[in-house]
Design an enzyme around this catalytic site. Sequence first.
Site, PDB file in Angstrom:
ATOM      1  N   HIS A 131       0.856  -1.188   0.000  1.00 20.30           N
ATOM      2  CA  HIS A 131       0.000   0.000   0.000  1.00 20.30           C
ATOM      3  C   HIS A 131       0.894   1.241   0.000  1.00 20.30           C
ATOM      4  O   HIS A 131       1.719   1.432   0.894  1.00 20.30           O
ATOM      5  CB  HIS A 131      -0.911  -0.008   1.221  1.00 20.30           C
ATOM      6  CG  HIS A 131      -1.954  -1.080   1.141  1.00 20.30           C
ATOM      7  ND1 HIS A 131      -2.376  -1.806   2.227  1.00 20.30           N
ATOM      8  CD2 HIS A 131      -2.651  -1.546   0.073  1.00 20.30           C
ATOM      9  CE1 HIS A 131      -3.296  -2.672   1.830  1.00 20.30           C
ATOM     10  NE2 HIS A 131      -3.482  -2.541   0.530  1.00 20.30           N
TER      11      HIS A 131
ATOM     12  N   GLU B  31       1.766   3.818   2.960  1.00 21.21           N
ATOM     13  CA  GLU B  31       2.282   3.283   4.228  1.00 21.21           C
ATOM     14  C   GLU B  31       3.812   3.376   4.223  1.00 21.21           C
ATOM     15  O   GLU B  31       4.527   2.383   4.210  1.00 21.21           O
ATOM     16  CB  GLU B  31       1.750   1.846   4.416  1.00 21.21           C
ATOM     17  CG  GLU B  31       0.220   1.830   4.474  1.00 21.21           C
ATOM     18  CD  GLU B  31      -0.414   0.462   4.312  1.00 21.21           C
ATOM     19  OE1 GLU B  31       0.306  -0.555   4.339  1.00 21.21           O
ATOM     20  OE2 GLU B  31      -1.651   0.412   4.150  1.00 21.21           O
TER      21      GLU B  31
ATOM     22  N   ARG C 180      -3.338   4.642  -1.916  1.00 19.54           N
ATOM     23  CA  ARG C 180      -3.139   3.299  -1.363  1.00 19.54           C
ATOM     24  C   ARG C 180      -2.869   2.252  -2.453  1.00 19.54           C
ATOM     25  O   ARG C 180      -1.984   1.410  -2.315  1.00 19.54           O
ATOM     26  CB  ARG C 180      -4.410   2.906  -0.597  1.00 19.54           C
ATOM     27  CG  ARG C 180      -4.559   1.434  -0.241  1.00 19.54           C
ATOM     28  CD  ARG C 180      -5.877   1.234   0.496  1.00 19.54           C
ATOM     29  NE  ARG C 180      -6.281  -0.153   0.652  1.00 19.54           N
ATOM     30  CZ  ARG C 180      -6.131  -0.859   1.771  1.00 19.54           C
ATOM     31  NH1 ARG C 180      -5.532  -0.352   2.811  1.00 19.54           N
ATOM     32  NH2 ARG C 180      -6.575  -2.101   1.836  1.00 19.54           N
TER      33      ARG C 180
ATOM     34  N   HIS D 240       2.746  -3.656   6.667  1.00 20.88           N
ATOM     35  CA  HIS D 240       1.752  -2.597   6.435  1.00 20.88           C
ATOM     36  C   HIS D 240       1.824  -1.586   7.565  1.00 20.88           C
ATOM     37  O   HIS D 240       2.538  -1.752   8.542  1.00 20.88           O
ATOM     38  CB  HIS D 240       0.338  -3.198   6.392  1.00 20.88           C
ATOM     39  CG  HIS D 240       0.048  -3.972   5.160  1.00 20.88           C
ATOM     40  ND1 HIS D 240      -0.718  -3.494   4.132  1.00 20.88           N
ATOM     41  CD2 HIS D 240       0.446  -5.218   4.783  1.00 20.88           C
ATOM     42  CE1 HIS D 240      -0.794  -4.397   3.173  1.00 20.88           C
ATOM     43  NE2 HIS D 240      -0.084  -5.468   3.540  1.00 20.88           N
TER      44      HIS D 240
ATOM     45  N   GLU E  69       1.168  -4.784  10.923  1.00 17.29           N
ATOM     46  CA  GLU E  69       0.769  -3.373  10.848  1.00 17.29           C
ATOM     47  C   GLU E  69       1.652  -2.590  11.809  1.00 17.29           C
ATOM     48  O   GLU E  69       1.595  -2.792  13.018  1.00 17.29           O
ATOM     49  CB  GLU E  69      -0.698  -3.209  11.246  1.00 17.29           C
ATOM     50  CG  GLU E  69      -1.679  -3.992  10.378  1.00 17.29           C
ATOM     51  CD  GLU E  69      -2.053  -3.273   9.088  1.00 17.29           C
ATOM     52  OE1 GLU E  69      -1.643  -2.107   8.917  1.00 17.29           O
ATOM     53  OE2 GLU E  69      -2.744  -3.889   8.264  1.00 17.29           O
TER      54      GLU E  69
END
Length: 789
Positions: A199, A202, A258, A329, A403
């Site tokens: 993405h 990020e 994104r 991510h 994440e």
Amino acid sequence: MADRVVFGRRTGAKGLLYAAACAVLVAASGVSARQTATPPTAPVKAESPRYAGHKFVRIDMRTASDARVIASLKLEPINCRAPRQGPTDYLVTPEQFDVIKASGLAQTVLVDDVQALIDAEWAHIQASNQQRGLNWFADYKNLDEISEYMTELANMRPELASRITLGQSLQNRDIFGLRITSGVGGPNKPGILIHGLQHAREWVTGMTAVYAADRLVRTYDSDPAIRSLLDTYEFYVVPCMNPDGYAYTWTPNNRLWRKNRRDNGDGTFGIDLNRNWGYQWGPLPQGGSSGATNSETYRGPSAFSEPETVVMSSFITAHPAMLMHVDVHSYSQLVLSAWGYTDLLPLDASMFAVVDRGITDTILATHGQVYVGGPTFTTIYPANGTSSDWSYGARNVVGWGIECRDTGQTGFLLPAAQILPNAEEVWAGIAWSAGWLRDHALYFGFPGGTPGSVPPDVAQSVQVEFGRAGRLPLTGSLRLFARVGDSGPFSQSTPGGIGGNLFDAMLPGAPCGSSVQIYLQGQTDDGQLVSYPPEGPLGPIVIPVANTAAVFADDAETDRGWTLGAAGDTATSGQWTRGNPIGTAAQPEDDHTPGAGMNCFFTGQGTAGGGVGQADVDGGLTTLISPEIDLAGRTSPRVSYWRWYSNTQGAAPNADTFRIDISNDDGGTWTNLETVGPSGPEAGGGWFFREFDVSSVITPTSSVRVRFVAEDAGAGSVVEAAVDDFAVTATADCPTGCPADVNGDMMVNSQDFFDFLGAFFADDADFNHDGMTNSQDFFDFITAFFTPC
Ligand code: 0X9
Ligand code: ZN
């Protein structure tokens, strides 16, 4: 080059001879060679300790005889001047030093341990080089800068790292990375793929992947843990798998883009690459991706419609030894494992849970950041067509989506000052998991807990879990090895499969007061034998054989003296109560007790047909405390209960926890038994069983209590908890009677004889515990029957 300048000042044949000798000496010293032959950011591997025991010694040459000794020792002056009368400095070996001392030459030791000095210098170079490398992470870097840095890393240590190009993006940008591994280890080392920037917005994820490559390359020499990883694995680090999207976020157009940059032909752009992978791709009833082209989670017109996902998946397919896939991510500080497409647990859920937990614990230990681990679907949200689901589902590669920071304060715009700490903690977590998979070829476990004891004289079935970890298991290879007592051979049996990774293992019956010793063994798909516990027969699990006595058992049908709400509770609603709960999406409709009763402890009764948030825990915490339980002098006390916890409903799900603590001083101090939530498969309602060995947590006393604390810490959460079938057991003393007292009534009489015969003819009288009922049992029983005791 610097050497030549120095020696260029010499004149004459003799001078040249010394120059040559000195050039060799200096080049061989390892110090100057490093400083002159390599750029400042590129240290080479430390020299072997070739100067161990060497000294720098100043010798004062006064006489012709001194000169002869020096010449006979072939001593070379360290400063590259010809030896002459007066003091000269030499590098001497331990053997030469012995001769010098014995000869009576006037000498002073200048440096006692030359190697120590070299080592110290090298350590300093390494430390400052590592520091220099870290400056790169002070700011976000664009695609070209990332690419250059990766090339720099490869150039720095070509024997460890080589640049790879996996393929091209839609707009023909390279998807590049590094292959990093050492020369140690076999030709088919398992692979670990780490990539960022699936993405585009990020940004910290690309930096985190580069950091992983940076540490692998720069700390191979100095960090034994990293050395072991590179000796075990081939790492493939791809900082940016969505280069078109990433480049776009660096233009003034859209920092928060994104997806990739596909022109969808309807005025919209971009496909969410992490919905485009070809495992469980497409519209699913439970959601997880979108068919709308303008959606941030647009899955694309077909699975693998995008070159970026094709390039990455083809790379994984082309590397059959690939073991692990980490897709980095941001943001929300989560460690996500299978599955994203369904809330059903994967075959290897237990193994994933162990590794999720290890990663989050390691991250926590690095800079104190709390990351939450668990299956993607329940921990973040339904997401189908993701990279990790494809790797695990289609290629047997264990996958995690991590994440990164933060939890929303700055989100994708994480301040640059956090690039490095974030990368450090995430890389520590990834490195930990790689180490765990190296050390655990297969997964073994006892889903009901390691048996704390087994009852006497009866064969006992125990559920065992056996599955993949760093390798796949060989089907049908699981064996149980068991013996009664602590000597003699183990006998082998094959646990029967009961679905998935679960098996039923049969433990032999054994006399009261003895123990059953067991270990498990399985084989990997490449033929390694793996034992659990790892030492196998040398370190088996020892299970005491004893009857269990109930100390306290409560099905919550009557009042047994619990405290419903404690001093200091702050909840404004949803306090603990006992009764028959009215069910909602968060609260149970039925108590747990199978087939009997209707009551349990639960937080707040609503009204029939009331909303999900009615009478849930609000505004603070509510505490349920057990009556005082006397465990003084008890052997192997165990606490068990069924619990319910839900905090996944409402506007702010997964924000709270349910804590269970135990005290041995009547509630004066508490020790945590477990914390449920804030997320995971047991935080969304449902009855779950837990059992704990009390002695491993506290010292049992006469004043033991257990408490259940449900808390609503934030606004907008729906929190409900319940408890039922709470029990405390301990081991009962073995009857001191006679073996022939088969009915345990503390007498040996004709009733025992008839009871034995009945069991014998029912083929269930293994009196001597040899695994069979036969005439030997009969004779042994008769002998015991007539032996006074
Ligand atoms: O929605 C996603 O794709 C991920 N979250 S994000 O906010 N970064 O967009 C979650 C999916 C987890 N990814 C994998 N399991 N690979
Ligand atoms: Zn993402």
